[in-house]
Scaffold this active site. Sequence first.
Site, mmCIF file in Angstrom:
data_model
loop_
_atom_site.group_PDB
_atom_site.id
_atom_site.type_symbol
_atom_site.label_atom_id
_atom_site.label_comp_id
_atom_site.label_asym_id
_atom_site.label_seq_id
_atom_site.Cartn_x
_atom_site.Cartn_y
_atom_site.Cartn_z
ATOM 1 N N ASP A 164 43.048 43.937 47.677
ATOM 2 C CA ASP A 164 42.237 44.342 48.823
ATOM 3 C C ASP A 164 42.058 43.214 49.845
ATOM 4 O O ASP A 164 41.183 43.274 50.712
ATOM 5 C CB ASP A 164 40.904 44.988 48.405
ATOM 6 C CG ASP A 164 40.095 44.177 47.421
ATOM 7 O OD1 ASP A 164 40.143 42.947 47.496
ATOM 8 O OD2 ASP A 164 39.403 44.793 46.586
ATOM 9 N N GLU A 187 46.203 33.468 43.374
ATOM 10 C CA GLU A 187 46.260 34.816 42.797
ATOM 11 C C GLU A 187 47.290 35.627 43.571
ATOM 12 O O GLU A 187 47.301 35.628 44.800
ATOM 13 C CB GLU A 187 44.873 35.445 42.937
ATOM 14 C CG GLU A 187 44.760 36.843 42.393
ATOM 15 C CD GLU A 187 43.308 37.340 42.485
ATOM 16 O OE1 GLU A 187 42.529 36.768 43.261
ATOM 17 O OE2 GLU A 187 42.968 38.299 41.777
ATOM 18 N N GLU A 237 34.558 33.752 45.057
ATOM 19 C CA GLU A 237 35.283 34.717 45.895
ATOM 20 C C GLU A 237 34.347 35.516 46.792
ATOM 21 O O GLU A 237 34.789 36.087 47.782
ATOM 22 C CB GLU A 237 36.149 35.647 45.029
ATOM 23 C CG GLU A 237 35.350 36.597 44.157
ATOM 24 C CD GLU A 237 36.237 37.481 43.290
ATOM 25 O OE1 GLU A 237 37.186 36.969 42.680
ATOM 26 O OE2 GLU A 237 35.963 38.687 43.217
ATOM 27 N N ARG A 267 37.039 29.681 44.809
ATOM 28 C CA ARG A 267 37.855 30.868 45.096
ATOM 29 C C ARG A 267 37.661 31.434 46.494
ATOM 30 O O ARG A 267 38.069 32.558 46.774
ATOM 31 C CB ARG A 267 37.503 31.942 44.062
ATOM 32 C CG ARG A 267 37.661 31.498 42.628
ATOM 33 C CD ARG A 267 39.009 31.815 42.087
ATOM 34 N NE ARG A 267 39.189 33.245 41.997
ATOM 35 C CZ ARG A 267 40.296 33.891 42.391
ATOM 36 N NH1 ARG A 267 41.307 33.241 42.917
ATOM 37 N NH2 ARG A 267 40.378 35.194 42.265
ATOM 38 N N TRP A 326 28.050 44.200 39.670
ATOM 39 C CA TRP A 326 29.455 44.572 39.698
ATOM 40 C C TRP A 326 30.243 43.669 38.787
ATOM 41 O O TRP A 326 30.134 42.469 38.835
ATOM 42 C CB TRP A 326 30.003 44.432 41.129
ATOM 43 C CG TRP A 326 31.208 45.290 41.269
ATOM 44 C CD1 TRP A 326 31.200 46.614 41.608
ATOM 45 C CD2 TRP A 326 32.563 44.910 41.040
ATOM 46 N NE1 TRP A 326 32.491 47.087 41.593
ATOM 47 C CE2 TRP A 326 33.346 46.061 41.244
ATOM 48 C CE3 TRP A 326 33.201 43.733 40.660
ATOM 49 C CZ2 TRP A 326 34.728 46.084 41.101
ATOM 50 C CZ3 TRP A 326 34.562 43.732 40.504
ATOM 51 C CH2 TRP A 326 35.330 44.907 40.717
ATOM 52 N N HIS A 339 33.892 38.898 36.398
ATOM 53 C CA HIS A 339 33.343 39.673 37.518
ATOM 54 C C HIS A 339 31.814 39.621 37.561
ATOM 55 O O HIS A 339 31.161 40.658 37.786
ATOM 56 C CB HIS A 339 33.801 41.137 37.457
ATOM 57 C CG HIS A 339 35.287 41.309 37.602
ATOM 58 N ND1 HIS A 339 35.979 40.934 38.719
ATOM 59 C CD2 HIS A 339 36.207 41.823 36.758
ATOM 60 C CE1 HIS A 339 37.259 41.209 38.570
ATOM 61 N NE2 HIS A 339 37.433 41.735 37.386
ATOM 62 N N GLU A 388 36.563 32.943 35.085
ATOM 63 C CA GLU A 388 36.177 33.189 36.484
ATOM 64 C C GLU A 388 34.889 34.003 36.570
ATOM 65 O O GLU A 388 34.718 34.985 35.835
ATOM 66 C CB GLU A 388 37.321 33.947 37.159
ATOM 67 C CG GLU A 388 37.030 34.291 38.612
ATOM 68 C CD GLU A 388 38.220 34.971 39.270
ATOM 69 O OE1 GLU A 388 39.361 34.809 38.784
ATOM 70 O OE2 GLU A 388 38.008 35.670 40.267
ATOM 71 N N HIS A 436 48.378 39.352 37.474
ATOM 72 C CA HIS A 436 47.406 40.127 36.704
ATOM 73 C C HIS A 436 48.114 40.865 35.565
ATOM 74 O O HIS A 436 49.206 41.386 35.761
ATOM 75 C CB HIS A 436 46.765 41.208 37.566
ATOM 76 C CG HIS A 436 45.832 40.695 38.606
ATOM 77 N ND1 HIS A 436 45.038 41.526 39.353
ATOM 78 C CD2 HIS A 436 45.543 39.436 39.017
ATOM 79 C CE1 HIS A 436 44.305 40.805 40.192
ATOM 80 N NE2 HIS A 436 44.598 39.530 40.013
ATOM 81 N N TYR A 463 35.809 48.347 32.947
ATOM 82 C CA TYR A 463 36.735 47.297 33.318
ATOM 83 C C TYR A 463 38.064 47.831 33.828
ATOM 84 O O TYR A 463 39.117 47.327 33.507
ATOM 85 C CB TYR A 463 36.988 46.445 32.062
ATOM 86 C CG TYR A 463 36.816 44.994 32.354
ATOM 87 C CD1 TYR A 463 35.568 44.500 32.689
ATOM 88 C CD2 TYR A 463 37.898 44.133 32.349
ATOM 89 C CE1 TYR A 463 35.407 43.179 32.990
ATOM 90 C CE2 TYR A 463 37.738 42.814 32.648
ATOM 91 C CZ TYR A 463 36.495 42.336 32.961
ATOM 92 O OH TYR A 463 36.340 41.037 33.267
ATOM 93 N N ASP A 523 38.646 36.938 34.090
ATOM 94 C CA ASP A 523 37.649 37.142 35.156
ATOM 95 C C ASP A 523 36.529 38.021 34.610
ATOM 96 O O ASP A 523 36.768 39.162 34.212
ATOM 97 C CB ASP A 523 38.345 37.836 36.338
ATOM 98 C CG ASP A 523 37.478 37.884 37.578
ATOM 99 O OD1 ASP A 523 36.267 37.609 37.473
ATOM 100 O OD2 ASP A 523 38.019 38.207 38.658
ATOM 101 N N ARG A 562 46.333 36.279 34.446
ATOM 102 C CA ARG A 562 44.948 36.713 34.217
ATOM 103 C C ARG A 562 44.984 37.995 33.387
ATOM 104 O O ARG A 562 45.638 38.955 33.778
ATOM 105 C CB ARG A 562 44.279 36.991 35.574
ATOM 106 C CG ARG A 562 42.854 37.454 35.431
ATOM 107 C CD ARG A 562 42.293 37.904 36.764
ATOM 108 N NE ARG A 562 42.260 39.353 36.844
ATOM 109 C CZ ARG A 562 41.684 40.035 37.827
ATOM 110 N NH1 ARG A 562 41.111 39.389 38.829
ATOM 111 N NH2 ARG A 562 41.693 41.349 37.849
ATOM 112 N N HIS A 610 41.006 33.440 46.619
ATOM 113 C CA HIS A 610 40.985 34.830 46.167
ATOM 114 C C HIS A 610 42.174 35.572 46.787
ATOM 115 O O HIS A 610 42.409 35.465 47.994
ATOM 116 C CB HIS A 610 39.664 35.429 46.677
ATOM 117 C CG HIS A 610 39.308 36.758 46.150
ATOM 118 N ND1 HIS A 610 38.557 37.638 46.887
ATOM 119 C CD2 HIS A 610 39.555 37.357 44.970
ATOM 120 C CE1 HIS A 610 38.354 38.733 46.171
ATOM 121 N NE2 HIS A 610 38.941 38.592 45.015
#
Length: 409
Positions: free
Chosen positions: A323, A346, A269, A290, A409, A219, A243, A129, A166, A217, A154, A319
């Site tokens: 988290d 990732e 994901e 994902r 989201w 999202h 993504e 990232h 973001y 991404d 990414r 994914h």
Amino acid sequence: MRLGCILKISRYHVFTCCLDGQNYATVKIETEGGVYGLGDATLAGRELAVVAYLNEHLLPTIIGRDAFNIEDLWQYMYRTAYWRGGPVSMTAIGAVDVALWDIKGKALGVPVYNLLGGQSRRGIRAYAHAWGKSVDDTVQAVADRLAEGYTAVRFSCTVPGLPDSYRVLNLAAPSSGDARTLPPAETWDTRRYLDFIPKLIGELRKELGPDPDLLHDVHHRLTGVEATWLTHRLEPFRLYWLEDPIRPGLADEYTLLRQRSIIPLAAGETFHDMSECYEFVARRLIDHLRMSPSHSGGLTNIRKIGAFAEIHRVAMACHGPIDISPVGIAAAAHFGLSTHNYSLQEHVPYGSETAAVLPYSFNVREGYLHPGDKPGLGVDLDDHLASQFPFKASYLPMVRTLDGTVHDW
Ligand code: KDG
Ligand code: MG
């Protein structure tokens, strides 16, 4: 005829802790022979729902069963619940399933990837990232990742005019520790975002050249028409993938995008089950799927999904955000190493607390992830130390548009 029990499940425990500002839930399943396995039960912002599902509904019912009969236990956990599927139950099933694969690997003295068919490659190409508050920051952040050896990055950047938009780092950082506190809100404006992203990638290509694989991404924040508008402007810059441009349940909108764009798409994901990805894969609406072992019913389910994707020439790219715990990343790494149709993994580095409580043997070298060769998953849990980092109530930020309307989201 049933063979005798090989390794009887004798005990279980679910640990929750907050490490490096991130909550994790980990299931530990023990067997009579003393071999134990770990599974990742982390579902960001909904961790305790998974813990309750495990403690109240799944784990008490598998005591005394044979840990070696993974397929039968999986079918039992999945099929016998009338209320089947969904993120909470599939994460809980995934945690138990991954722990069983860990147990089997340890009992047989082999890394899990050898139970899944062995190595398909030397290592899994990983992407990192990079995030910045400005275009210059973002160019520098991507350059830094490339200097570390990654060949795919990414990128994300604060959108000008939306200073708190973001904020993709430290997503679930505990705020007040009070479960009644509403999640922090980010501001979103689709027009500003759509204007900015083509300029950002143009600068990245100008400064970094044509070689690096760049990923972005969205999202899930766009409609089909908005996403199509964006992809037309991104086409000259050879994105590796775009993504989650659209909320993934909307296969018709993906169809619109697919028919009008040649940008490779990644999604899934937030899928948990074969039924959710079926149309996307069978109709080849995406190029990279994902779904992860952690949120999609474990290794038993993701293997079948991966085989289904292989037939349709869709790649798997699990994914792997911060988290998902090291246990979940290890499961994805064993799956990725042994799966032919695997494109990218990732990878986000963990902090020192995580490495101390959940020590892991997977590693990234020169941009490639390898799960290591220890028996099982190659991840352990220091349960004593875990108790010193108690779980803290926290939520992912929510998103509101400039006029205060709640946004996807
Ligand atoms: O919990 C939400 C995060 O896991 C998610 O925002 C990360 O989109 C994400 C990604 O691709 O890692
Ligand atoms: Mg994503």
